[in-house]
Structure formats: C-alpha cells, structure tokens
Design an enzyme around this catalytic site. Structure first.
Site, PDB file in Angstrom:
ATOM      1  N   LYS A  53     -12.479  60.564  -8.341  1.00 38.40           N
ATOM      2  CA  LYS A  53     -13.624  60.558  -9.258  1.00 38.40           C
ATOM      3  C   LYS A  53     -14.928  60.500  -8.462  1.00 38.40           C
ATOM      4  O   LYS A  53     -15.885  61.226  -8.765  1.00 38.40           O
ATOM      5  CB  LYS A  53     -13.519  59.367 -10.219  1.00 38.40           C
ATOM      6  CG  LYS A  53     -12.424  59.566 -11.277  1.00 38.40           C
ATOM      7  CD  LYS A  53     -12.076  58.280 -12.027  1.00 38.40           C
ATOM      8  CE  LYS A  53     -10.893  58.531 -12.963  1.00 38.40           C
ATOM      9  NZ  LYS A  53     -10.386  57.310 -13.597  1.00 38.40           N
ATOM     10  N   GLN A  97     -11.335  50.998 -14.078  1.00 41.53           N
ATOM     11  CA  GLN A  97     -10.070  51.696 -13.837  1.00 41.53           C
ATOM     12  C   GLN A  97      -8.900  50.869 -14.393  1.00 41.53           C
ATOM     13  O   GLN A  97      -8.753  49.696 -14.060  1.00 41.53           O
ATOM     14  CB  GLN A  97      -9.895  51.940 -12.322  1.00 41.53           C
ATOM     15  CG  GLN A  97      -8.671  52.762 -11.962  1.00 41.53           C
ATOM     16  CD  GLN A  97      -8.712  54.194 -12.511  1.00 41.53           C
ATOM     17  OE1 GLN A  97      -9.734  54.854 -12.491  1.00 41.53           O
ATOM     18  NE2 GLN A  97      -7.590  54.651 -13.034  1.00 41.53           N
ATOM     19  N   ASP A 120     -15.674  56.356 -20.505  1.00 42.51           N
ATOM     20  CA  ASP A 120     -14.234  56.556 -20.715  1.00 42.51           C
ATOM     21  C   ASP A 120     -13.894  56.600 -22.211  1.00 42.51           C
ATOM     22  O   ASP A 120     -12.756  56.893 -22.593  1.00 42.51           O
ATOM     23  CB  ASP A 120     -13.461  55.403 -20.050  1.00 42.51           C
ATOM     24  CG  ASP A 120     -12.327  55.910 -19.189  1.00 42.51           C
ATOM     25  OD1 ASP A 120     -12.161  57.142 -19.071  1.00 42.51           O
ATOM     26  OD2 ASP A 120     -11.585  55.069 -18.624  1.00 42.51           O
TER      27      ASP A 120
END
Ligand code: NAP
Length: 285
Positions: A53, A97, A120
C-alpha cells in the site's frame, strides 16, 4: 474466447490518472494527500500488504506513513493513536490493518476513526451511507470489483449478479454496491443449499469465499462474467476461488489471480485517499 478482466492494467490506468492530479497539486505548491496506516504486530501477510500500500502511494505521489505498534499494544494505545491522527489536519486517510491481535476489539478501534478519514469504509457511518446509497467510503475490494466491471463496460443495470460470500469486508458491501448499480443480486454463503442453481443462471458471478478453485464449470454458464476475489496459497502458489484454467475460454469474461482484484483493491485505496483529500478541501478549505 473469454475476455480477460485485467485488474493489473486497469489499476495502472487509474494510477496514471491519479498521478496527473497529484503532480498538478505539487506544481501549484499545494498540500499533498496523505495516508497513514497503523500496523499492530508483525504478521508477515499484514506487513506485506501494508508495504504494498505504501509503495502504491509513492508511485502516484500520495504521502504515506506506516505507524508500527508492538503486538502487545493495548486497545487504548491503538485508539489513542487513531485519535491523534483524527486531529492531525495533514492526514486525509487512516487505515488500521486487520486483523488486529486477539486482545484488541477491531470494532472499538474502527469506530474511533473519523468517518471522513475512514478510507477502508468500515466505520458504521460509512456502512450506513452505502446502504442508503449516499456518498461515503466503500471497502476497497468491493469498490475495486465494480470499478473493474465498469472499466470493461460490463452492463450492471438489470444484470443478474451472484455474490459468493457475505463478509463485512467483501461480500456484503459488494452485494450492496451492485444493488445500488441496479443489478439484481443474490448472495450465497456456506449455508446456501444449491449454489450452482444460482450461479449457472447469472450474468455476473463474484467469488469471495476463500476456497481454492471451488468454482468449477459446474457452477458457470458461457454468458457468465466471473470476478475472482479469492486469494489462496496452495503449494506456495496463489490461486483464486475459481478454477481459472477450466473456465477460461468457456465463460464470457474472467479475472485472473493474481493480477485481478488484488491490484484493484490497492488502487481503490489510493482513490479513496484522494477522495478524502478532496472532500476535506471542499468542506474545510
Ligand atoms: P471470510 O471473511 O472468510 O468470508 C468468507 C465467506 O465465504 C463467508 O461469507 C462464508 O460463508 C463464505 N463461504 C465459505 N465457504 C463457503 C462455501 N464452501 N460455499 C459458499 N460460501 C462459502 O473471507 P473474506 O475476507 O470475505 O475473503 C474471501 C476471499 O477473498 C479470501 O480468499 C481472501 O483472501 C480474499 N480477499 C482478497 C482480497 C483482494 O484484494 N483480492 C481482499 C480481501 C479478501 P458464511 O458467512 O456462511 O460463513
């Protein structure tokens, strides 16, 4: 012959467009978009995802930072980190994450993220916005699948779509997105009685179940556009949920694994970060 839904190429095209936008910001001397990723612990798969990422951000000119916290961090410590980023005006996107270590409740951490920085798309505010078909952040893999279908001009309106899997991360948001695009959506899961009965009639089949090569030709018809979200390690090789070799040149179109949905997920994170930046500028200058 099947059409290859080339996620790698599609992602490269989107990256190129983002880079032009960010180069223009830099040329004007403006602040650049910034993504911060919080990684708790050293799970090798998570480390690799986070690194990819950050590399993708660098390619297009988005600033990125990885905050690495020890595995033993308390939930309160992770939440405090998120709160600091919420208050930091130089940060546009925050991604925690997953999975987090077992002693931390992911929900408590996710719900702390400012919904306007939740790139997200997992905060309940953004989940609600998706259901209400309002502007908000959508989980990257789900949005990436729809972007890939649109890039290949696959008709969504009126299409019969079957989504295999109903996770919060992929299946559920994808089913909602496809419904918002006016597809007629069926969701199948581990308790579905006769999956081929649904998939063999479908115009679009998306597999997000994490079962290597489970979707064989028995499940698919020649009219099917197949998107394979699955990432499974078999004998050190990555394979999808669909038996690609069997389906290739039988179905209408199919995405490969790797180089299918994976790159689309990452480029969607970049898009979401850019959207967060633009949104912030429009509303807070
Ligand atoms: P998950 O949370 O484990 O959910 C799996 C879903 O599949 C569940 O809804 C489950 O049903 C269903 N399922 C499992 N076995 C099934 C079966 N035999 N028949 C029908 N349905 C079945 O997984 P996920 O996070 O959604 O991920 C799914 C796959 O996508 C994994 O391989 C993952 O690695 C991959 N993935 C890829 C990307 C990418 O960027 N390409 C991103 C995220 C995930 P129940 O609800 O009934 O349990």
């Amino acid at each position: 012959m099947s059409l290859l839904l080339d996620g790698k190429q599609c992602a490269l095209n989107i990256e190129a467009q983002l880079k032009v936008k960010i180069d223009a910001l830099r040329d004007k001397g403006e602040r650049l978009p910034k993504l911060v990723v919080i990684l708790v612990g050293t799970n090798p798969a998570s480390v690799s995802y986070v690194t990819n990422k950050a590399k993708a951000c660098t390619r297009v000119g988005i600033l990125s930072e990885i905050i690495q916290l020890p595995e033993i961090s308390s939930e309160a410590a992770v939440i405090a980190e998120v709160q600091g980023l919420n208050a930091d005006p130089s940060v546009d996107g925050i991604l925690v994450q997953l999975p987090l270590p077992k002693h931390i409740k992911s929900k408590n951490v996710i719900e702390t993220i400012d919904p306007d920085k939740d790139v997200d798309g997992l905060h309940s505010v953004n989940v609600t916005k998706l259901v209400m078909n309002e502007r908000g952040f959508v989980p990257c893999t789900a949005k990436g699948v729809v972007t890939l279908l649109k890039a290949y001009n696959v008709p969504l309106e009126g299409a019969d779509a079957v989504v295999l899997g109903r996770s919060q991360l992929v299946g559920r948001p994808l089913a909602q997105l496809l419904s918002n695009e006016n597809a007629t959506v069926t969701v199948c899961h581990s308790k579905t009685r006769d999956i081929p009965r649904h998939t063999s009639q479908a115009d679009i089949v998306v597999a997000a179940i994490g079962r290597p090569k489970m979707i064989t030709l028995d499940y698919l018809s020649p009219k099917a556009v197949v998107v394979d979200v699955g990432i499974n390690k078999v004998d050190d090789k990555l394979v999808g949920d669909v038996d690609f070799e069997a389906a290739w040149n039988v179905v209408k179109a199919i995405s490969p694994v790797p180089k299918g949905v994976g790159p689309m997920t990452i480029v969607t994170l970049l898009e979401n970060t850019m959207d967060a930046y633009t949104w912030k500028k429009e509303h807070h200058g």
